[in-house]
Design a protein around this motif. Structure first.
Motif, PDB file in Angstrom:
ATOM      1  N   THR A 148     -37.469  80.771  33.569  1.00 12.04           N
ATOM      2  CA  THR A 148     -38.703  80.047  33.853  1.00 12.04           C
ATOM      3  C   THR A 148     -39.506  79.834  32.571  1.00 12.04           C
ATOM      4  O   THR A 148     -40.087  78.764  32.357  1.00 12.04           O
ATOM      5  N   ILE A 152     -37.886  77.024  30.589  1.00  9.88           N
ATOM      6  CA  ILE A 152     -38.200  75.719  31.157  1.00  9.88           C
ATOM      7  C   ILE A 152     -39.608  75.286  30.744  1.00  9.88           C
ATOM      8  O   ILE A 152     -39.824  74.146  30.304  1.00  9.88           O
ATOM      9  N   LYS A 153     -40.548  76.187  30.873  1.00  7.85           N
ATOM     10  CA  LYS A 153     -41.943  75.873  30.513  1.00  7.85           C
ATOM     11  C   LYS A 153     -42.056  75.502  29.039  1.00  7.85           C
ATOM     12  O   LYS A 153     -42.720  74.524  28.681  1.00  7.85           O
ATOM     13  N   ILE A 161     -36.137  69.091  37.184  1.00  2.00           N
ATOM     14  CA  ILE A 161     -36.099  70.549  37.041  1.00  2.00           C
ATOM     15  C   ILE A 161     -35.455  71.202  38.257  1.00  2.00           C
ATOM     16  O   ILE A 161     -35.787  70.887  39.403  1.00  2.00           O
ATOM     17  N   THR A 190     -35.640  74.471  39.679  1.00  2.00           N
ATOM     18  CA  THR A 190     -36.181  75.805  39.959  1.00  2.00           C
ATOM     19  C   THR A 190     -37.214  75.656  41.065  1.00  2.00           C
ATOM     20  O   THR A 190     -37.401  74.563  41.625  1.00  2.00           O
ATOM     21  N   ILE A 211     -40.172  75.082  43.613  1.00  2.00           N
ATOM     22  CA  ILE A 211     -41.023  73.893  43.687  1.00  2.00           C
ATOM     23  C   ILE A 211     -42.463  74.145  43.242  1.00  2.00           C
ATOM     24  O   ILE A 211     -43.095  73.271  42.639  1.00  2.00           O
ATOM     25  N   VAL A 245     -42.513  73.811  39.512  1.00  2.00           N
ATOM     26  CA  VAL A 245     -42.260  72.434  39.086  1.00  2.00           C
ATOM     27  C   VAL A 245     -43.509  71.587  39.276  1.00  2.00           C
ATOM     28  O   VAL A 245     -43.916  70.833  38.378  1.00  2.00           O
ATOM     29  N   ASN A 246     -44.150  71.694  40.423  1.00  2.00           N
ATOM     30  CA  ASN A 246     -45.361  70.915  40.674  1.00  2.00           C
ATOM     31  C   ASN A 246     -46.478  71.288  39.709  1.00  2.00           C
ATOM     32  O   ASN A 246     -47.250  70.430  39.253  1.00  2.00           O
ATOM     33  N   ILE A 283     -42.285  64.616  35.729  1.00  2.00           N
ATOM     34  CA  ILE A 283     -41.610  65.878  36.039  1.00  2.00           C
ATOM     35  C   ILE A 283     -41.440  65.978  37.549  1.00  2.00           C
ATOM     36  O   ILE A 283     -42.409  65.833  38.301  1.00  2.00           O
ATOM     37  N   CYS A 326     -38.851  67.861  40.917  1.00  2.00           N
ATOM     38  CA  CYS A 326     -37.860  68.849  41.320  1.00  2.00           C
ATOM     39  C   CYS A 326     -36.571  68.140  41.735  1.00  2.00           C
ATOM     40  O   CYS A 326     -36.616  67.113  42.424  1.00  2.00           O
TER      41      CYS A 326
END
Length: 434
Positions: free
Chosen positions: A338, A341-342, A356, A358, A360, A363-364, A375, A377
């Motif tokens: 995580t 990804i960030k 992405i 991972t 939700i 992601v949101n 961006i 999901c």
């Protein structure tokens, strides 16, 4: 961008009014209800469950913690009233309490967190608040256990909803792992090879119970996170001829494959079968023995979703979590924790489209934080982590106001004997830096 909870409420309402013509979809309309409805249903049925969401089909062990009934005043309170009560309680407690919020937690709870991060980041964040008498962990059970292991004896770790467990963590229990270990010992023996490497080193993912972390500490093993799994496997291979990796088969397989371990040297261990469903030779030839466990959130992602994202958005960057199945990781542009990804999104200097793979809620939140990018999901169905979703502002308000009144509820404690061995495994992990 609306929160996941708001989106689920709208979708459920539209589905009820318009049926098949409604826009958007969620994996369960029950997600629109208050988590206390699941608490009551489980109490009446006498059987624990993970609740609606990604893990709804996963069977919960009989000993899975259950949450008692939340007082009615918190169920009836509006979002605005709960917000006022949470902020007032936080102000009254001051530095006596610290709230930790996992990346996958719903926005309605994250807004009150003092720290936001992954499970180990949050456990370490708590260490920066030694003056805090209470650590409120808005995550799941194994995370609160880890915080209790790393915190001081004077600090109380609180999980707002005791039913917030983890189906993946529950897929490897202490009795099953002990039985596996005994069977492997009969095959491998205990003697090290010419290089001094023992027959097998146990490695557990952070997403596991304190008992399994303690098992690894007792048997020369180690804990890993999705961020340092590669380094930990290298550490283990220096000390052992092979690795027993649990509970997540996908993180183990993806990490070992990246290190060059052939797939035919990674047999799966199914605890419901003799020798895990393997013959002795397959185990003798193994480098990594994978436990039959998985994350139901990340198992939802597919190569077909990636293909559609590439067709709809030419040039899209696909990033997935290494808990996803191997074929999904192979089809993505990159895979990582995580935090990975960030950081990958934060590092993009030009407007970019990201798909992405991972949970939700994270992601949101990234989409809202980085509006210069597109961006979304990979999974078009809104299906949050079942157990993270059981933490609701009502439970947070309740545990905070109980603290203000001088009462500690929902405290998570790990036995001191378990703590000692678990801390050993965690300290080995801390020393194995990428």
């Amino acid at each position: 961008m609306s929160s996941v909870n708001t989106a689920i409420q709208l979708i459920t309402r539209e589905q009820a009014e318009k049926g098949a013509a409604a826009k958007g979809s969620t994996c369960s309309p029950a997600l629109a209800k208050g988590p206390w409805d699941y608490d009551l249903a489980e109490a009446l049925a006498g059987v624990p469950a993970y609740g609606p969401g990604a893990s709804s089909a996963d069977p919960a062990p009989a000993g899975t913690p259950r949450q008692g009934q939340l007082p009615e005043e918190y169920k009836r309170a509006s979002d605005a009233e709960l917000g006022e009560r949470i902020r007032a309680a936080k102000a009254a407690l001051g530095e006596r309490a610290v709230i930790l919020g996992h990346f996958y937690q719903r926005d309605e709870v994250i807004q009150y967190a003092d720290f936001v991060g992954d499970s180990f980041q949050l456990a370490n964040a708590a260490l920066t608040r030694p003056e805090a008498e209470a650590i409120i962990f808005c995550g799941v059970h194994f995370m609160a256990e880890t915080a209790d292991i790393l915190s001081t004896l004077d600090q109380a770790v609180i999980l707002p909803n005791l039913a917030a467990g983890c189906s993946m963590a529950d897929m490897a229990d202490a009795d099953s792992v002990e039985e596996c270990w005994e069977q492997l010992a009969e095959i491998f023996g205990a003697e090290p090879d010419a290089e001094g490497r023992v027959p097998v080193i146990p490695v557990t993912y952070m997403n596991s119970s304190a008992a399994l972390k303690a098992f690894c500490g007792e048997h020369g093993g180690i804990v890993c996170t999705s961020s340092n799994a590669k380094t930990v496997l290298e550490w283990a291979f220096q000390r052992g001829q092979r690795v027993l990796f649990f509970p997540d088969q996908h993180l183990g397989r993806n990490t070992a494959k990246a290190l060059g371990v052939p797939l035919d040297q990674m047999p799966m261990w199914n605890p419901r079968k003799d020798l895990g469903g393997n013959d002795e030779q397959a185990l003798l030839d193994s480098r990594v023995i994978l436990w039959h466990g998985f994350c139901s959130v990340h198992k939802r992602f597919s190569v077909a979703q990636i293909d559609k994202a590439r067709a709809d958005f030419p040039g899209v960057q696909v990033i997935v979590h290494p808990e996803c199945p191997m074929e999904v990781v192979d089809a993505a542009d990159s895979a990582g924790s995580t935090d990975f990804i960030k950081k990958a999104i934060a590092a993009a200097t030009e407007p970019t489209t990201f798909a992405i793979g991972t949970e939700i809620n994270m992601v949101n939140r990234l989409a809202a934080e980085y509006p210069q990018h597109t961006i979304f999901c990979l999974d078009p169905v809104i299906c949050p982590c079942s157990t993270m979703y059981r933490i609701h502002p009502g439970y947070l308000a309740w545990v905070l106001e109980e603290l203000v009144a001088g009462r500690v509820v929902n405290r998570i404690t790990v036995d001191h004997n378990v703590q000692a061995n678990a801390r050993t495994a965690l300290e080995r992990m801390l020393a194995a830096r990428p």
